[in-house]
Design an enzyme around this catalytic site. Structure first.
Site, PDB file in Angstrom:
ATOM      1  N   CYS A   2      10.521 -10.967   0.066  1.00  0.00           N
ATOM      2  CA  CYS A   2      11.563 -11.976  -0.109  1.00  0.00           C
ATOM      3  C   CYS A   2      10.938 -13.312  -0.516  1.00  0.00           C
ATOM      4  CB  CYS A   2      12.309 -12.191   1.196  1.00  0.00           C
ATOM      5  SG  CYS A   2      12.783 -10.690   2.016  1.00  0.00           S
ATOM      6  N   ARG A  27       8.515 -11.383  -6.986  1.00  0.00           N
ATOM      7  CA  ARG A  27       8.169 -10.804  -5.680  1.00  0.00           C
ATOM      8  C   ARG A  27       9.047  -9.608  -5.339  1.00  0.00           C
ATOM      9  NH1 ARG A  27       5.504 -14.782  -2.175  1.00  0.00           N
ATOM     10  NH2 ARG A  27       6.323 -13.657  -0.398  1.00  0.00           N
ATOM     11  N   TRP A  74      14.815  -8.942  -0.023  1.00  0.00           N
ATOM     12  CA  TRP A  74      14.362  -7.567  -0.261  1.00  0.00           C
ATOM     13  C   TRP A  74      14.703  -6.820   1.014  1.00  0.00           C
ATOM     14  CZ3 TRP A  74      10.566  -3.908   1.186  1.00  0.00           C
ATOM     15  CH2 TRP A  74      10.165  -3.030   0.186  1.00  0.00           C
ATOM     16  N   ASN A 100      11.822 -14.661   5.810  1.00  0.00           N
ATOM     17  CA  ASN A 100      10.989 -13.575   5.287  1.00  0.00           C
ATOM     18  C   ASN A 100      10.301 -12.919   6.476  1.00  0.00           C
ATOM     19  OD1 ASN A 100      11.630 -14.469   2.780  1.00  0.00           O
ATOM     20  ND2 ASN A 100       9.556 -15.128   2.210  1.00  0.00           N
ATOM     21  N   GLY A 101      10.140 -11.595   6.408  1.00  0.00           N
ATOM     22  CA  GLY A 101       9.446 -10.904   7.492  1.00  0.00           C
ATOM     23  C   GLY A 101      10.388  -9.970   8.224  1.00  0.00           C
ATOM     24  N   GLU A 482      -6.383   4.482  -9.325  1.00  0.00           N
ATOM     25  CA  GLU A 482      -5.702   3.273  -9.776  1.00  0.00           C
ATOM     26  C   GLU A 482      -4.783   3.594 -10.969  1.00  0.00           C
ATOM     27  OE1 GLU A 482      -4.913   0.504  -8.882  1.00  0.00           O
ATOM     28  OE2 GLU A 482      -4.608  -0.749 -10.642  1.00  0.00           O
ATOM     29  N   LYS A 486      -0.729   2.982 -11.021  1.00  0.00           N
ATOM     30  CA  LYS A 486      -0.082   2.161 -12.047  1.00  0.00           C
ATOM     31  C   LYS A 486       1.047   2.940 -12.708  1.00  0.00           C
ATOM     32  CE  LYS A 486      -1.249  -0.762 -11.265  1.00  0.00           C
ATOM     33  NZ  LYS A 486      -2.011  -1.653 -10.444  1.00  0.00           N
ATOM     34  N   GLU A 489       4.027   3.586 -10.332  1.00  0.00           N
ATOM     35  CA  GLU A 489       4.670   2.320 -10.005  1.00  0.00           C
ATOM     36  C   GLU A 489       5.666   1.863 -11.057  1.00  0.00           C
ATOM     37  OE1 GLU A 489       1.357  -0.376  -9.519  1.00  0.00           O
ATOM     38  OE2 GLU A 489       2.587  -1.680  -8.282  1.00  0.00           O
ATOM     39  N   HIS A 505      -9.476  23.782  -6.391  1.00  0.00           N
ATOM     40  CA  HIS A 505      -9.205  24.077  -4.983  1.00  0.00           C
ATOM     41  C   HIS A 505      -7.724  23.952  -4.636  1.00  0.00           C
ATOM     42  CE1 HIS A 505     -13.459  24.431  -4.219  1.00  0.00           C
ATOM     43  NE2 HIS A 505     -13.624  23.329  -4.932  1.00  0.00           N
ATOM     44  N   LYS A 603       5.901  -7.859  -4.802  1.00  0.00           N
ATOM     45  CA  LYS A 603       4.558  -8.317  -5.172  1.00  0.00           C
ATOM     46  C   LYS A 603       3.690  -8.567  -3.946  1.00  0.00           C
ATOM     47  CE  LYS A 603       1.403  -9.653  -8.034  1.00  0.00           C
ATOM     48  NZ  LYS A 603       0.695  -8.509  -8.670  1.00  0.00           N
TER      49      LYS A 603
END
Ligand code: F6R
Length: 608
Positions: A2, A27, A74, A100-101, A482, A486, A489, A505, A603
């Protein structure tokens, strides 16, 4: 996650709040709102969805005032909706707050208030805080905060308006970041620097468990016991334009293209390229400390963790030092065995990732030194660590990290070289050769970006694929992780990373017509092995791509090849990251995804 902005001063606050929220859009959010104090009452406007919905609402139903707070939410407690959007008010409409939180004991607190007759409108933990502040109000906000804040478990950054104090924004934090700046004829608060950077460059950071009372004339800070605090501001010299797209369709593409410059600046910050020597004063370990070190633990989340794995590998290989990279959210609950001669590196672009901050505190509580590898000046990780290694990536706006990853990986490579030299596993001549080779990387990255059309074309033909496997060995395996992150995402295509040797395997059973298999192959000592794994995947119907240097004619005949410039292979993964970022970008573009703000992601992850 947020975003918070607030303004008190001689201007109308609404435009400043909306512009600030725009700067925080990156964000991630699902609704937005603002509260303004006007003529002795709290006036709130909220809208679900994009910020433009809130702007439309404010146009249709105008609100004006010289003091206000705004928020992008968010969802954590309660679905994304108009009702759950912030700001929230207390029962008497005296207060408005944004938060926020996560308040972890909100359920219990809510039940307690309900028994006292308080009726709730939303499902949020934030309304619980608003109602607590209203219920326990002493008539004065600071004393009310000292009474209520100790009841809250979890993390919070709060901004509060009180209609009885029509010039003051109160703010408090535990966990989530909050900053205060002076400018625009008054004072501003925000959860993140870009929100207020066009008004203020000298920023105060609210510390853990601190409270601020912000008026047009200035700000007073207090500790959790009510003692006044003296603070000095930190000057932020980020370029404001860095928060603009500069003609690129997306921040992500802009940030991918900034990498040659970021690599160059980070390199020159830590290395005197004329003398080919590491800048001793900027390195975390003295020669004696480097020799005495027995164990280095690196900690991070997501992309920062993958950069840490790259660092782990090079530190082990070059400096012959036991280095282990751990996922912060696992580490903090794992009852880790922390040793007496162990040092820590906390890696975080934002410097606010809750799990990374918690892991850092755990290491510090065990009395171990922590080095921050961080991109945001003044962030929690940067402030709480014993030492700092800044990455010079500048503000990273796209949710998917690109330039910060490169800067983190490069900084760790420089550290690995320095440790190797100090610990006697690399001569000065060898160090100079390595640094010279590292100096080639920014130019090579620039040339690589010039070949992006090939990847764009490939994406235009394969964006409908259902799954992508990224394989590699050693450092290439970490790069594959990575690359897969990406891809999932931003394109939302199911992507997995496997150590190439592990394909047989189990995962090979998943390879069929229509699967894409991308081999990262920058490490010559395992090249043949990885290539034979790639061809096994091809034999099972996979469409195969190899990413590496100097491909053999056989490989060119067998696979699509994205050739990398001929770099020192210790540093070649830095180059390999670029086609992987471009590949994710162009796949997402073809699929019409919201590239800079992918669904469900934020973010800066300031909750667990
Ligand atoms: C992926 C990404 C995330 C972050 C992670 C840690 O592109 O950006 O995986 O790397 O959330 O964030 P920081 O580095 O801010 O601690």
């Amino acid at each position: 996650m947020c975003g918070i902005i607030g303004y008190t001063g001689d201007r109308d606050c609404v435009g400043i709040i909306l512009r600030g929220l725009e700067r925080l859009e990156y964000r991630g959010y699902d609704s937005a709102g603002l509260a303004v104090l006007e003529d002795g009452r709290v006036d709130i406007r909220k809208a679900q969805g994009r910020l433009s919905n809130l702007a439309e609402l404010v146009k249709a139903s105008p609100v004006r005032g010289n003091i206000g707070i705004g928020h992008t939410r968010w969802a954590t407690h309660g679905e994304p909706s108009y009702i759950n959007a912030h700001p929230h008010a207390d029962a008497n409409q005296r207060l408005a707050i944004v938060h926020n939180g996560v308040i972890e004991n909100s359920y219990t607190l809510r039940q307690g208030l309900a028994q006292k007759g308080i009726a709730f409108i939303s499902e949020t933990d934030t309304e619980v805080v608003a109602q607590l502040l209203g219920y326990y109000h002493t008539g004065e906000m600071l004393t009310t905060l000292y009474r209520v804040l100790p009841m809250l478990e979890g993390s919070f950054a709060l901004a509060i308006l009180d209609r009885e104090r029509p010039d003051t924004i109160y703010c408090a934090r535990k966990g989530g970041p909050l900053i205060v700046g002076r400018g625009a004829g008054g004072s501003l608060i925000a959860s993140d620097i870009p929100a207020i950077l066009s008004y203020s460059r000298d920023i105060f950071f609210l510390g853990e468990a601190e409270i601020g009372a912000v008026t047009p004339e200035g700000v007073s800070f207090y500790d959790s016991l009510g003692n006044p605090l003296e603070k000095t501001s930190v000057h932020i010299d980020w370029d404001i334009d860095a928060a603009e797209k500069d003609g690129y369709p997306h921040f992500m593409l802009k940030e991918i293209h900034q990498q040659p410059k970021v690599l160059e600046e980070t390199l020159r910050h830590y290395v005197d390229m004329e003398k080919l020597a590491v800048r001793r004063e900027r390195m975390p370990f003295t020669p004696a400390e480097a020799k005495a070190l027995r164990r280095l633990t690196l900690i991070g989340c997501g992309t920062a963790y993958y950069a840490g794995l790259m660092g782990q590998s090079l530190i082990r290989r070059l400096a012959r030092l036991r280095a282990d990279c751990e996922i912060a959210s696992e580490f903090r609950y794992s009852e880790p065995l922390i040793e007496a001669d162990e040092a820590f590196i906390a890696i975080s672009q934002s410097g606010e990732t809750l799990d990374t901050v918690a892991a850092l505190r755990l290491a510090k509580a065990a009395g171990r030194p922590v080095i921050a590898l961080c991109n945001v000046i003044g962030s929690t990780v940067a402030r709480e660590a014993d030492q700092l290694m800044y990455t010079l990536a500048g503000p990273e706006i796209a949710v998917a990290s690109t330039k910060a990853y490169s800067a983190q990986a490069l900084t760790l490579m420089i550290l690995a070289l320095d440790l190797a030299h100090l610990r006697g596993h690399m001569t000065t001549a060898e160090l100079k050769t390595a640094l010279r080779a590292l100096g080639e990387i920014p130019g090579q990255a620039e040339r690589l970006l010039g070949q992006k059309e090939r990847i764009q074309y490939f994406a235009s033909r394969h964006f409908n694929c259902k799954k992508i496997f990224f394989i590699g060995r050693l450092e290439d395996y970490y790069l594959a992780m990575e690359a897969a992150l990406k891809q999932k995402e931003i394109s939302y295509i199911h992507s997995e990373a496997y150590s190439a040797g592990e394909l047989k395997h189990g995962p090979l059973a998943l390879i069929e017509e229509g699967a894409l298999v991308i081999a990262l192959a920058t490490q010559s000592r395992v090249l043949d092995k990885t290539m034979s794994n790639l061809l096994e995947a091809k034999a099972r119907g996979g469409k195969v791509v190899a990413v590496g240097q100097s491909p053999t004619p056989e490989l060119l005949a067998a696979a699509e090849v994205w050739e990398l410039p001929a770099a020192d292979e210790r540093f070649a993964p830095l180059l390999g990251a670029i086609p992987m970022q471009l590949f994710a970008y162009y796949m997402a573009l073809q699929l019409g995804r919201d590239i800079d703000k992918p669904r469900n992601l934020a973010k800066s992850v300031t909750v667990e």
